[in-house]
Design a protein around this motif. Structure first.
Motif, PDB file in Angstrom:
ATOM      1  N   THR A  60     -11.317  -5.792  39.646  1.00 54.49           N
ATOM      2  CA  THR A  60     -11.919  -6.998  40.208  1.00 54.49           C
ATOM      3  C   THR A  60     -13.269  -7.225  39.553  1.00 54.49           C
ATOM      4  OG1 THR A  60     -10.845  -6.509  42.322  1.00 54.49           O
ATOM      5  CG2 THR A  60     -12.592  -8.163  42.336  1.00 54.49           C
ATOM      6  N   PHE A  61     -13.592  -8.474  39.264  1.00 59.01           N
ATOM      7  CA  PHE A  61     -14.886  -8.785  38.681  1.00 59.01           C
ATOM      8  C   PHE A  61     -15.970  -8.617  39.738  1.00 59.01           C
ATOM      9  CE2 PHE A  61     -12.460 -10.651  35.280  1.00 59.01           C
ATOM     10  CZ  PHE A  61     -13.284 -10.457  34.177  1.00 59.01           C
ATOM     11  N   MET A  62     -16.992  -7.829  39.420  1.00 56.70           N
ATOM     12  CA  MET A  62     -18.065  -7.525  40.352  1.00 56.70           C
ATOM     13  C   MET A  62     -19.410  -7.691  39.662  1.00 56.70           C
ATOM     14  SD  MET A  62     -16.575  -4.067  42.169  1.00 56.70           S
ATOM     15  CE  MET A  62     -14.851  -3.948  42.629  1.00 56.70           C
ATOM     16  N   ALA A  63     -20.402  -8.077  40.436  1.00 53.27           N
ATOM     17  CA  ALA A  63     -21.774  -8.192  39.929  1.00 53.27           C
ATOM     18  C   ALA A  63     -22.443  -6.838  40.082  1.00 53.27           C
ATOM     19  CB  ALA A  63     -22.537  -9.269  40.694  1.00 53.27           C
ATOM     20  N   THR A  64     -22.424  -6.043  39.039  1.00 50.42           N
ATOM     21  CA  THR A  64     -23.000  -4.700  39.088  1.00 50.42           C
ATOM     22  C   THR A  64     -24.518  -4.756  38.983  1.00 50.42           C
ATOM     23  OG1 THR A  64     -22.664  -4.513  36.701  1.00 50.42           O
ATOM     24  CG2 THR A  64     -20.936  -3.659  38.110  1.00 50.42           C
ATOM     25  N   LYS A  65     -25.142  -3.646  39.285  1.00 48.35           N
ATOM     26  CA  LYS A  65     -26.605  -3.579  39.270  1.00 48.35           C
ATOM     27  C   LYS A  65     -27.133  -3.670  37.837  1.00 48.35           C
ATOM     28  CE  LYS A  65     -26.846  -0.693  43.423  1.00 48.35           C
ATOM     29  NZ  LYS A  65     -27.282   0.615  43.973  1.00 48.35           N
ATOM     30  N   TRP A  66     -28.321  -4.200  37.717  1.00 46.58           N
ATOM     31  CA  TRP A  66     -28.991  -4.279  36.416  1.00 46.58           C
ATOM     32  C   TRP A  66     -29.674  -2.940  36.175  1.00 46.58           C
ATOM     33  CZ3 TRP A  66     -29.486  -8.686  33.138  1.00 46.58           C
ATOM     34  CH2 TRP A  66     -30.303  -8.478  32.018  1.00 46.58           C
ATOM     35  N   ASP A  67     -29.050  -2.068  35.403  1.00 44.72           N
ATOM     36  CA  ASP A  67     -29.585  -0.743  35.173  1.00 44.72           C
ATOM     37  C   ASP A  67     -29.301  -0.333  33.727  1.00 44.72           C
ATOM     38  OD1 ASP A  67     -26.892  -0.363  35.220  1.00 44.72           O
ATOM     39  OD2 ASP A  67     -26.844   0.867  37.026  1.00 44.72           O
ATOM     40  N   TYR A  68     -29.372   0.954  33.482  1.00 47.10           N
ATOM     41  CA  TYR A  68     -29.172   1.470  32.125  1.00 47.10           C
ATOM     42  C   TYR A  68     -27.775   1.148  31.601  1.00 47.10           C
ATOM     43  CZ  TYR A  68     -28.529   4.842  28.345  1.00 47.10           C
ATOM     44  OH  TYR A  68     -28.249   5.428  27.145  1.00 47.10           O
TER      45      TYR A  68
END
Length: 322
Positions: A60-68
């Motif tokens: 599923t397309f998910m908005a992941t965290k902005w991280d490394y």
């Protein structure tokens, strides 16, 4: 097609041929029918989800965290990985297809119950798991309310406390009615807003307003933008449950549980990602991804057990030397 056969209409395609009107209608309907079949196929594949990946239909397309690991800020095909850690060991793990954590709680706890025959006593979790359905589920199965809710951390945030028009920062009377920044009491009952949660439970909000309907208030334009006057909702059941969460997590024991959750769960995820290099699944499909994730969790437990065994053996040797 039956009309074209009966009228002996010639079907033609290609450059230099002119279609009849009945053939043009037939081609348009056929194109729409094929498109509808394609839509039905995708809707069947999606199920209860809103999206999926063409290269991995179970993702599923998910908005992941902005991280490394994510420097683009765009949605990506992902799986929702859940683990429960106790004393450094992963005691429960599972994979879900929905991006939010709220809907994973009950299935995750049922999985733990199926393998151990009991429910955990005080499973601490962050604000993503705090909902009316999950709190009622905990009460039904004898689980203490130690899961944060959405505004748990905001209540103690100094920046958030400066927002005087947010109802969470308003004072209350002895009867429990809210007092707006202008000093007016919102004690006029104006009916209930009744809805159903995703779990099928009733969500009843009692609506209250100020007696004069905010007439002549100098802060009227700053206090609200929509509606004729300010109205606030009061969910008695949810406020009581949230009060119990504040009580359980506000004591020293509750604060210690929150610290342990951050140390153990985030530490386990850190080992899996950084030390074990598990930043991306190598398999596709829910079954293959779950097997890969569980094998990595099993490897982490064996690694932890080996460290415990080495430490215990060292302590025994030191004891014998002494």
């Amino acid at each position: 097609m039956e009309v074209m056969v009966q009228t002996d209409t010639k079907i033609c395609y290609g450059i230099g041929h002119r279609k009849s009107s009945i053939q043009r209608y037939y081609d348009s309907l056929l194109k729409m029918a094929l498109k509808l079949m394609e839509y039905e196929e995708w809707l069947y594949t999606l199920g209860n989800r809103n999206s999926c990946s063409k290269t991995d239909l179970d993702a599923t397309f998910m908005a992941t965290k902005w991280d490394y690991y994510n420097q683009s800020g765009v949605t990506r095909p992902c799986y929702n990985c859940q683990i429960a850690v106790s004393d450094g060991l992963i005691v429960n793990a599972d994979i879900f297809q929905n991006p939010g954590d709220t809907l994973t709680w009950q299935a995750f706890m049922d999985r733990y119950h199926d393998y151990t025959g009991k429910y955990p006593c005080r499973p601490v979790a962050d604000a993503g798991y705090g909902s009316l359905d999950n709190y009622l589920y905990n009460l039904k199965n004898g689980i203490e309310l130690v899961q944060k809710y959405g505004n748990f951390g905001k209540k103690k945030d100094r920046r958030f406390q400066k927002r005087i028009y947010n109802v969470l920062n308003w004072k209350q009377t002895e009867e429990g009615f809210l007092i707006c920044p202008e000093g007016r009491v919102l004690d006029q009952y104006e009916g209930d807003n009744i809805s159903r949660t995703r779990g099928g439970n009733l969500h009843i909000s009692q609506m209250y307003a100020e007696k004069g309907h905010c007439e002549g208030c100098p802060r009227r334009s700053h206090c609200f933008r929509f509606g004729k006057y300010r109205r606030v909702g009061k969910n008695v059941v949810m406020e009581e449950l949230q009060g119990k969460v504040d009580e359980n997590l506000g004591c020293e024991e509750g604060k210690g549980l929150c610290r342990q959750r951050s140390i153990q769960v985030e530490g386990a995820f850190g080992i899996l990602k950084q030390d074990r290099g598990m930043t991306r699944f190598r398999r596709r499909g829910l079954k293959g991804v779950k097997m890969e994730f569980l094998l990595n969790c099993l490897g982490l437990n064996l690694y932890k057990y080996h460290l415990f065994w080495l430490k215990q053996r060292a302590n025994n040797l030191i004891g014998k030397l002494n």
